[in-house]
Write an enzyme that holds these catalytic residues in place. Structure first.
Site, short mmCIF file in Angstrom:
data_model
loop_
_atom_site.label_atom_id
_atom_site.label_comp_id
_atom_site.label_asym_id
_atom_site.label_seq_id
_atom_site.Cartn_x
_atom_site.Cartn_y
_atom_site.Cartn_z
N HIS A 47 33.95 24.08 29.64
CA HIS A 47 35.21 24.67 30.12
C HIS A 47 35.16 25.06 31.61
O HIS A 47 35.96 24.56 32.39
CB HIS A 47 35.60 25.84 29.21
CG HIS A 47 36.65 26.72 29.76
ND1 HIS A 47 37.92 26.28 30.07
CD2 HIS A 47 36.64 28.05 30.08
CE1 HIS A 47 38.63 27.29 30.55
NE2 HIS A 47 37.88 28.36 30.58
N HIS A 71 33.56 31.96 35.99
CA HIS A 71 34.74 32.80 35.75
C HIS A 71 34.77 33.52 34.40
O HIS A 71 35.44 34.53 34.26
CB HIS A 71 36.03 32.01 36.00
CG HIS A 71 36.47 31.17 34.84
ND1 HIS A 71 36.11 29.86 34.70
CD2 HIS A 71 37.22 31.46 33.75
CE1 HIS A 71 36.62 29.38 33.60
NE2 HIS A 71 37.31 30.32 32.99
N GLU A 75 33.41 38.31 31.31
CA GLU A 75 34.18 38.57 30.11
C GLU A 75 33.41 38.23 28.82
O GLU A 75 33.49 38.96 27.85
CB GLU A 75 35.46 37.74 30.19
CG GLU A 75 36.64 38.34 29.49
CD GLU A 75 37.88 37.47 29.74
OE1 GLU A 75 38.30 37.37 30.91
OE2 GLU A 75 38.40 36.91 28.77
N ASP A 76 32.71 37.14 28.84
CA ASP A 76 32.14 36.63 27.59
C ASP A 76 30.63 36.73 27.44
O ASP A 76 30.08 36.41 26.38
CB ASP A 76 32.55 35.15 27.39
CG ASP A 76 34.04 35.00 27.21
OD1 ASP A 76 34.67 35.99 26.79
OD2 ASP A 76 34.57 33.92 27.51
N ASP A 138 42.07 27.68 35.39
CA ASP A 138 41.57 28.14 34.08
C ASP A 138 42.65 27.95 33.03
O ASP A 138 42.44 27.37 31.96
CB ASP A 138 41.17 29.62 34.22
CG ASP A 138 40.75 30.23 32.89
OD1 ASP A 138 40.14 29.53 32.07
OD2 ASP A 138 41.03 31.43 32.69
N ASP A 258 71.79 9.72 33.20
CA ASP A 258 72.66 8.89 34.02
C ASP A 258 72.41 9.07 35.51
O ASP A 258 72.99 8.39 36.33
CB ASP A 258 74.14 9.23 33.72
CG ASP A 258 74.61 8.48 32.49
OD1 ASP A 258 73.87 7.58 32.04
OD2 ASP A 258 75.69 8.81 31.98
MN MN Z 1 38.31 30.52 31.06
#
Ligand code: MN
Length: 593
Positions: A47, A71, A75-76, A138, A258
């Site tokens: 990703h 990125h 967060e993860d 992202d 059209d």
């Molecule tokens: Mn991401």
């Protein structure tokens, strides 16, 4: 493999040591995400790598690419901003932090989290606009891989994309990303309608082919004859824009199909106008449909000439004429020529424009009550259509279409909006609620003691005006109700043989303790708003044992008419609102007098 492909792409426009920094970021991210999977079953690192590819296609600089790799790390995975900063430098760490959602705080709802995270991103954007470019890339990859998610989640993400991210891409002029986000969002929100429309489109294309070729050739032959060098492209309308037109303008699919759309790309601005003359000579122009976005670019920096013509067999032809550079700008917007950064003038102007937009967002944020209100303002501000009007000195002001003189006043200056009492449009006195048209000259008449009228909220369209008016009214209401509360309490106290000015600190302290209120001002405001009965508060302040006898005749009765109103306000919110209206009109009468 995919990394190799990216590094090759990068070495076309980045220096070797920048490319190797991107590679280092990749290695680090790969280690952090080790063992994590995407919902699709792919390794997670695929990703960030795909996000980096999107940014590389836009030719973004190496720091943006490093941020793309990293990125999702904050967060993860367990990595902190400080760690990224030490390893890859502060700018990269700030970018990564800017795109990270707020996850450490518990939120009441998904909507709250979304709004708070967006607010955080806005702040990061104001320091570095690249944050939003990484975020858009992202989002684009997430939209491309949306299919594996549960339907409800899919729809939520698609909705947010259509409401916020596609319009932001448009606001920054990044049309390629905007169009893809819109079509993916459309497909996810309304899969059936999307499929039907796509099929209808395919069928129509076959029928149109002949006419398209005919017009195409006619234009090319004429360009050649006039010695104008240029490319002619036939333009396909995008499904989402067709769908929106059908729904909002109540047009049928046939009506839309059209229209035949072409784009002419030429070498210079001069050639643009010559080509326009040539086209108007070839087909009949439709009066009132010509727009010169070269002389007056759109708010997102878009430049082009637009005209509508009637061609052979009476078909309607839309033509856009622009230079090669304008075409690049229309596709990549603020991201175009990022590599030249400050050196390139066009890029510079666009980045200044973007910075101005972000500054406007920050102003709105300061005035909004909370993050949800802020997000609503932002959505409203992302309207694509604009009108252009002039100040008395001849400066151009861009406003959302439907804007009124009040919107104009606020866009010039909040103070001018707040003190606006009348206006002249093209020299004529005009109602403040009248919608402005492009090209008009607007002059605001203001008075120092004037103040915004709540009824303006019924017709202003710009987020700036709306949030500024609401901000003003909120404060005014507060001050006025405190003031009124004070007077009402004073009257009640006088019936107990004392008055407001004689109150002692100890009495107020006792009152706060008794009622549990944080401040005395709050209690006064509550009295003013009719949520508390002044006499009851006075009773708490002055215990029965300490009351002095009062001479009855001296009480002022003029304010007593408020009492029954107050009583019913306590039980009926609608009455309370009405009461406030009466009050505020009484007050504004006083101001006018
Ligand atoms: Mn991401």
């Amino acid at each position: 493999m995919a990394l190799r492909l990216l590094l090759d792409k990068l070495s076309f426009y980045l220096e070797a040591k920048e490319v190797s920094r991107v590679e280092r970021a990749y290695r680090f991210a790969e280690k952090c995400h080790e063992g994590q999977m995407r919902q699709s079953g792919d390794a997670y690192i695929s990703h960030p790598l795909a996000v980096a590819h999107i940014l590389a296609d836009m030719r973004m600089d190496h720091e943006s690419l490093m941020a793309a790799m990293l990125h999702d790390v904050i967060e993860d995975t367990g990595v902190t901003k400080g760690q990224i900063s030490r390893r890859f430098g502060r700018p990269v760490a700030d970018l990564v932090d800017g795109v990270s959602k707020l996850t450490e705080i518990e939120f009441e709802s998904k909507a709250h989290q979304q709004a708070e995270s967006f607010q955080k991103m806005t702040l990061a954007m104001s320091r570095d606009i690249r944050v939003v470019l990484v975020k858009l890339a992202d989002r684009l990859h997430n939209m491309r891989t949306l299919g594996v998610l549960a339907p409800a989640k899919r729809r939520r993400i698609a909705r947010e994309t259509l409401d916020i991210y596609a319009p932001i891409a448009q606001r920054l002029g990044i049309n390629d990303i905007r169009l893809e986000l819109e079509d993916l969002g459309f497909a996810a929100m309304y899969p059936l309608r999307h499929r039907r429309l796509r099929e209808a489109m395919k069928a129509a294309k076959k029928n149109r082919k002949e006419v398209v070729t005919e017009i195409h050739q006619a234009i090319e032959i004429r360009l050649d004859k006039e010695d104008l060098e240029g490319t002619v492209k036939s333009r396909e309308k995008h499904l989402w824009s067709i769908y929106r037109k059908m729904r909002e303008k109540h047009r049928s699919f046939r009506d839309i199909m059209d229209v035949f759309a072409f784009r002419l790309i030429v070498n210079s601005v001069d050639d643009c106008y010559r080509t326009l003359g040539m086209i108007h000579n070839l087909f009949k122009p439709v009066p009132g449909e010509f727009k010169d976005y070269i002389a007056i670019p759109k708010a997102n920096g878009y430049q082009s000439l637009h005209t509508v013509l009637v061609g052979m067999h009476g078909v309607v032809i839309e033509v856009q004429i622009r230079t090669v550079e304008m075409e690049a700008m229309a596709s990549y917007g603020i991201a175009a020529h990022w590599e030249y950064k400050t050196g390139h003038q066009g890029a510079d102007v666009n980045q200044r424009r973007a910075a101005r937009w972000v500054q406007g967002l920050l102003d709105m944020q300061l005035q909004a009550g909370d993050s949800l209100e802020f997000l609503e303002h932002v959505k409203a501000d992302l309207f694509p259509d604009e009108v252009y009007v002039f100040t008395p000195k001849g400066n151009i002001v861009e406003l959302p279409s439907g804007a009124t003189p009040i919107d104009f006043a606020y866009s010039v200056h909040t103070g001018l909006g707040n003190s606006c009492i009348a206006c002249r449009v093209d020299g004529q006195l005009t109602p403040l609620s009248e919608q402005l048209q492009s090209g008009q000259k607007v002059e605001i008449i203001s008075a120092e003691e004037a103040q915004p009228n709540p009824s303006w909220l019924n017709f202003v369209v710009s987020a700036k005006a709306r949030s500024a008016i609401r901000h003003f009214l909120k404060h005014q209401q507060h001050d006025e109700s405190v003031d009124l509360g004070k007077r009402l309490l004073d009257q009640s106290l006088s019936r107990l043989g004392t008055n407001y000015n004689q109150l002692k600190k100890s009495q107020i302290k006792g009152l706060l303790k008794e009622t549990g209120a944080k401040t005395f001002e709050y209690i006064l405001q509550q009295i003013g708003l009719g949520n508390r009965v002044p006499f009851a508060v006075a009773n708490l302040l002055v215990p029965a044992a300490k009351r002095k006898p009062v001479k009855r005749a001296k009480t002022r009765h003029s304010r007593l008419w408020l009492m029954p109103l107050m009583v019913c306000c306590c039980s009926m919110p609608a009455a309370a609102t009405r009461y406030q209206e009466i009050l505020s009109s009484a007050i504004s009468r006083r101001v006018k007098a």
